[in-house]
Scaffold this motif. Structure first.
Motif: not given
Length: 203
Positions: A12-18
């Protein structure tokens, strides 16, 4: 073995940053290359006798390895991007143990050679399985959306990064840890061979 659990925690946090990076024009390939650079820097720092400091670029490279997929999903996925990601991973996986061998060849040479051989065999079983799975149009999302068919195993990316962190923290234990981790890599490779024998029967 732990990649599925880790993915649920960090996706979830990586997807948001992505999404944010893709919106700013950052490409997945650029993130992959940044991660590769960080991993190779970590290997060089180990070779020059600073394994503790190498943890910083090593962990940064690990984050980039997960982030490039998130950027690709938010922007544009390409076959070359998946290819580049795998090549970068394998290069870093080989470079870090090589760094320990170069740091102390007498103490680490034999264990490092055994470890690198186990990585080589494990990588071969992984990639060959992916090739045959593609030929048979097999799909899996057990490790998320990937460019290749990912087979699980006793040791996966999460365990490898944890092992690298351990040998950076305790470089004096490289040899016994490398012998042990290499043995488990061979177990993982054997499990893939047995799986392939069952999934891809003769005829």
């Amino acid at each position: 073995m732990l990649d599925g659990v880790m993915r649920r925690l960090i996706a979830p946090p990586l997807d948001r940053l992505g999404i944010r990076l893709a919106a700013r024009g950052v490409t997945a390939d650029a993130v992959t290359l940044a991660g590769l650079g960080a991993g190779l820097l970590a290997a060089a720092m180990v070779a020059f006798g600073a394994p503790g400091l190498a943890l910083v670029p090593l962990l940064a490279g690990g984050v980039a390895d997960g982030l490039d997929g998130a950027v690709a999903r938010a922007g544009r996925k390409t076959d070359f991007g998946g290819y580049l990601d795998i090549v970068a991973d394998f290069l870093v996986y080989g470079a870090v143990p090589l760094g320990f061998v170069l740091m102390d060849p007498a103490a680490n040479g034999a264990a490092g050679a055994f470890l690198l051989t186990s990585f080589y065999v494990n990588g071969a079983t992984f990639l060959c399985f992916a090739i045959l799975a593609e030929r048979r149009k097999m799909e899996t999302r057990a490790r998320g959306t990937k460019s290749l068919y990912f087979t699980g195993g006793l040791l996966e990316g999460t365990e490898t990064i944890a092992f690298f962190v351990a040998i950076c923290l305790w470089p004096g234990l490289f040899a016994p840890l490398a012998w042990g981790f290499g043995a488990l890599c061979f177990v993982t490779a054997l499990s893939r061979v047995l799986l392939a024998r069952r999934v891809f029967p003769e005829g």
